[in-house]
Design an enzyme around this catalytic site. Structure first.
Site, PDB file in Angstrom:
ATOM      1  N   ASP A  11     114.390   3.899  64.765  1.00  0.00           N
ATOM      2  CA  ASP A  11     113.265   3.022  64.463  1.00  0.00           C
ATOM      3  C   ASP A  11     112.315   3.821  63.566  1.00  0.00           C
ATOM      4  O   ASP A  11     112.661   4.914  63.091  1.00  0.00           O
ATOM      5  CB  ASP A  11     112.598   2.514  65.751  1.00  0.00           C
ATOM      6  CG  ASP A  11     111.802   3.582  66.488  1.00  0.00           C
ATOM      7  OD1 ASP A  11     111.852   4.781  66.117  1.00  0.00           O
ATOM      8  OD2 ASP A  11     111.115   3.217  67.459  1.00  0.00           O
ATOM      9  N   HIS A  12     111.125   3.284  63.360  1.00  0.00           N
ATOM     10  CA  HIS A  12     110.145   3.958  62.509  1.00  0.00           C
ATOM     11  C   HIS A  12     109.721   5.324  63.048  1.00  0.00           C
ATOM     12  O   HIS A  12     109.473   6.242  62.283  1.00  0.00           O
ATOM     13  CB  HIS A  12     108.917   3.057  62.306  1.00  0.00           C
ATOM     14  CG  HIS A  12     108.320   2.581  63.598  1.00  0.00           C
ATOM     15  ND1 HIS A  12     108.889   1.561  64.344  1.00  0.00           N
ATOM     16  CD2 HIS A  12     107.233   2.997  64.277  1.00  0.00           C
ATOM     17  CE1 HIS A  12     108.155   1.376  65.425  1.00  0.00           C
ATOM     18  NE2 HIS A  12     107.152   2.224  65.413  1.00  0.00           N
ATOM     19  N   CYS A  67     114.257   7.380  68.336  1.00  0.00           N
ATOM     20  CA  CYS A  67     112.997   6.644  68.297  1.00  0.00           C
ATOM     21  C   CYS A  67     111.912   7.702  68.461  1.00  0.00           C
ATOM     22  O   CYS A  67     112.205   8.887  68.394  1.00  0.00           O
ATOM     23  CB  CYS A  67     112.941   5.527  69.353  1.00  0.00           C
ATOM     24  SG  CYS A  67     112.874   6.056  71.066  1.00  0.00           S
ATOM     25  N   GLY A  68     110.686   7.305  68.666  1.00  0.00           N
ATOM     26  CA  GLY A  68     109.607   8.285  68.741  1.00  0.00           C
ATOM     27  C   GLY A  68     109.820   9.344  69.808  1.00  0.00           C
ATOM     28  O   GLY A  68     109.745  10.538  69.539  1.00  0.00           O
ATOM     29  N   THR A  69     110.091   8.911  71.033  1.00  0.00           N
ATOM     30  CA  THR A  69     110.311   9.850  72.139  1.00  0.00           C
ATOM     31  C   THR A  69     111.785   9.978  72.507  1.00  0.00           C
ATOM     32  O   THR A  69     112.166  10.920  73.192  1.00  0.00           O
ATOM     33  CB  THR A  69     109.572   9.393  73.409  1.00  0.00           C
ATOM     34  OG1 THR A  69     110.111   8.132  73.819  1.00  0.00           O
ATOM     35  CG2 THR A  69     108.077   9.304  73.179  1.00  0.00           C
ATOM     36  N   GLY A  70     112.580   9.012  72.130  1.00  0.00           N
ATOM     37  CA  GLY A  70     113.979   8.951  72.546  1.00  0.00           C
ATOM     38  C   GLY A  70     114.167   8.141  73.812  1.00  0.00           C
ATOM     39  O   GLY A  70     115.274   7.713  74.127  1.00  0.00           O
ATOM     40  N   ILE A  71     113.093   7.894  74.537  1.00  0.00           N
ATOM     41  CA  ILE A  71     113.203   7.193  75.827  1.00  0.00           C
ATOM     42  C   ILE A  71     113.637   5.748  75.625  1.00  0.00           C
ATOM     43  O   ILE A  71     114.590   5.284  76.264  1.00  0.00           O
ATOM     44  CB  ILE A  71     111.873   7.282  76.600  1.00  0.00           C
ATOM     45  CG1 ILE A  71     111.552   8.733  76.941  1.00  0.00           C
ATOM     46  CG2 ILE A  71     111.950   6.436  77.871  1.00  0.00           C
ATOM     47  CD1 ILE A  71     110.134   8.957  77.443  1.00  0.00           C
ATOM     48  N   GLY A  72     112.963   5.025  74.770  1.00  0.00           N
ATOM     49  CA  GLY A  72     113.299   3.618  74.549  1.00  0.00           C
ATOM     50  C   GLY A  72     114.708   3.442  74.009  1.00  0.00           C
ATOM     51  O   GLY A  72     115.460   2.571  74.466  1.00  0.00           O
ATOM     52  N   HIS A 100     130.447  17.305  80.410  1.00  0.00           N
ATOM     53  CA  HIS A 100     130.558  16.691  81.737  1.00  0.00           C
ATOM     54  C   HIS A 100     130.451  15.174  81.733  1.00  0.00           C
ATOM     55  O   HIS A 100     130.960  14.526  82.643  1.00  0.00           O
ATOM     56  CB  HIS A 100     129.485  17.249  82.675  1.00  0.00           C
ATOM     57  CG  HIS A 100     129.729  18.665  83.054  1.00  0.00           C
ATOM     58  ND1 HIS A 100     128.925  19.323  83.963  1.00  0.00           N
ATOM     59  CD2 HIS A 100     130.652  19.575  82.663  1.00  0.00           C
ATOM     60  CE1 HIS A 100     129.359  20.562  84.113  1.00  0.00           C
ATOM     61  NE2 HIS A 100     130.403  20.740  83.324  1.00  0.00           N
ATOM     62  N   ASN A 101     129.751  14.599  80.747  1.00  0.00           N
ATOM     63  CA  ASN A 101     129.479  13.154  80.778  1.00  0.00           C
ATOM     64  C   ASN A 101     130.139  12.372  79.644  1.00  0.00           C
ATOM     65  O   ASN A 101     130.019  11.155  79.599  1.00  0.00           O
ATOM     66  CB  ASN A 101     127.970  12.901  80.744  1.00  0.00           C
ATOM     67  CG  ASN A 101     127.255  13.650  81.840  1.00  0.00           C
ATOM     68  OD1 ASN A 101     126.505  14.582  81.565  1.00  0.00           O
ATOM     69  ND2 ASN A 101     127.493  13.283  83.078  1.00  0.00           N
ATOM     70  N   ARG A 134     137.557  16.712  87.046  1.00  0.00           N
ATOM     71  CA  ARG A 134     136.702  16.074  88.051  1.00  0.00           C
ATOM     72  C   ARG A 134     135.647  15.170  87.416  1.00  0.00           C
ATOM     73  O   ARG A 134     135.156  14.232  88.032  1.00  0.00           O
ATOM     74  CB  ARG A 134     136.040  17.116  88.945  1.00  0.00           C
ATOM     75  CG  ARG A 134     134.978  17.960  88.268  1.00  0.00           C
ATOM     76  CD  ARG A 134     134.427  19.044  89.211  1.00  0.00           C
ATOM     77  NE  ARG A 134     133.273  19.710  88.665  1.00  0.00           N
ATOM     78  CZ  ARG A 134     133.318  20.762  87.858  1.00  0.00           C
ATOM     79  NH1 ARG A 134     134.474  21.259  87.455  1.00  0.00           N
ATOM     80  NH2 ARG A 134     132.198  21.334  87.435  1.00  0.00           N
ATOM     81  N   HIS A 135     135.314  15.449  86.158  1.00  0.00           N
ATOM     82  CA  HIS A 135     134.307  14.645  85.468  1.00  0.00           C
ATOM     83  C   HIS A 135     134.836  13.251  85.125  1.00  0.00           C
ATOM     84  O   HIS A 135     134.063  12.298  85.054  1.00  0.00           O
ATOM     85  CB  HIS A 135     133.804  15.378  84.229  1.00  0.00           C
ATOM     86  CG  HIS A 135     133.289  16.736  84.559  1.00  0.00           C
ATOM     87  ND1 HIS A 135     132.161  16.948  85.328  1.00  0.00           N
ATOM     88  CD2 HIS A 135     133.769  17.963  84.263  1.00  0.00           C
ATOM     89  CE1 HIS A 135     131.960  18.237  85.477  1.00  0.00           C
ATOM     90  NE2 HIS A 135     132.931  18.875  84.836  1.00  0.00           N
ATOM     91  N   ARG A 138     134.133  11.141  88.090  1.00  0.00           N
ATOM     92  CA  ARG A 138     132.711  10.819  88.174  1.00  0.00           C
ATOM     93  C   ARG A 138     132.321   9.741  87.173  1.00  0.00           C
ATOM     94  O   ARG A 138     131.513   8.858  87.492  1.00  0.00           O
ATOM     95  CB  ARG A 138     131.869  12.077  87.970  1.00  0.00           C
ATOM     96  CG  ARG A 138     132.053  13.042  89.140  1.00  0.00           C
ATOM     97  CD  ARG A 138     131.411  14.352  88.909  1.00  0.00           C
ATOM     98  NE  ARG A 138     131.651  15.221  90.051  1.00  0.00           N
ATOM     99  CZ  ARG A 138     131.543  16.531  90.025  1.00  0.00           C
ATOM    100  NH1 ARG A 138     131.198  17.132  88.884  1.00  0.00           N
ATOM    101  NH2 ARG A 138     131.778  17.253  91.078  1.00  0.00           N
TER     102      ARG A 138
END
Length: 147
Positions: A11-12, A67-72, A100-101, A134-135, A138
């Site tokens: 995003d911006h 994005c700005g924080t990466g959270i959204g 692992h993920n 094992r991953h 999971r």
């Protein structure tokens, strides 16, 4: 020889860092840019969602979302089944997100990370393979979770 493909979207708030990363990686990778094209305000869920659909369709194997924080962007990406988006702030979390993920989307905060650190995070994420073992079990447990 064909370069491996990697998608990138922002995003911006992540635009400046997206442009830096895209330009830094384009010599080694075919960077598929899913937008945005400027710092004009846009809605990250629409852009990130459309880019995640490209991953699911097999157009690109992996995606970098900002994005700005990466959270959204992280929350939006993880709404999609079979998208494993990891918000990373350092090289260790980037490595573990792959090892692992089996993260297929790397999420970064454009207003949180400097360019040098962001590039090191991306390079570590690209270079690291999934361990399996094992991953795998999971990851299947995660896929089997029901609300």
């Amino acid at each position: 020889m064909m370069k491996p493909k990697i998608g990138i979207v922002s995003d911006h708030g992540g635009f400046a860092l997206k442009e830096f990363l895209r330009k830094s990686l384009e010599e080694s990778f075919e960077m598929v840019d899913y937008g945005t094209k400027s710092e004009e305000s846009v809605d990250y869920p629409s852009l990130v969602g459309a880019a995640c659909q490209k991953v699911l369709a097999g157009d690109v194997p992996r995606l970098i979302a900002l994005c700005g924080t990466g959270i959204g962007a992280s929350i939006a990406a993880n709404r999609f089944p079979n998208i494993r988006a990891a918000l990373c702030h350092d090289e260790f979390t980037a490595e573990m997100s792959r090892r692992h993920n089996d993260a297929n989307v790397l999420v970064l905060g454009g207003r949180v990370l400097g360019t040098d650190l962001a590039l090191r995070i991306v390079q570590k994420w690209i270079q690291t393979n999934f361990e399996g073992g094992r991953h795998e079990r999971r990851l299947q447990l995660i896929e089997d979770l029901k609300p």
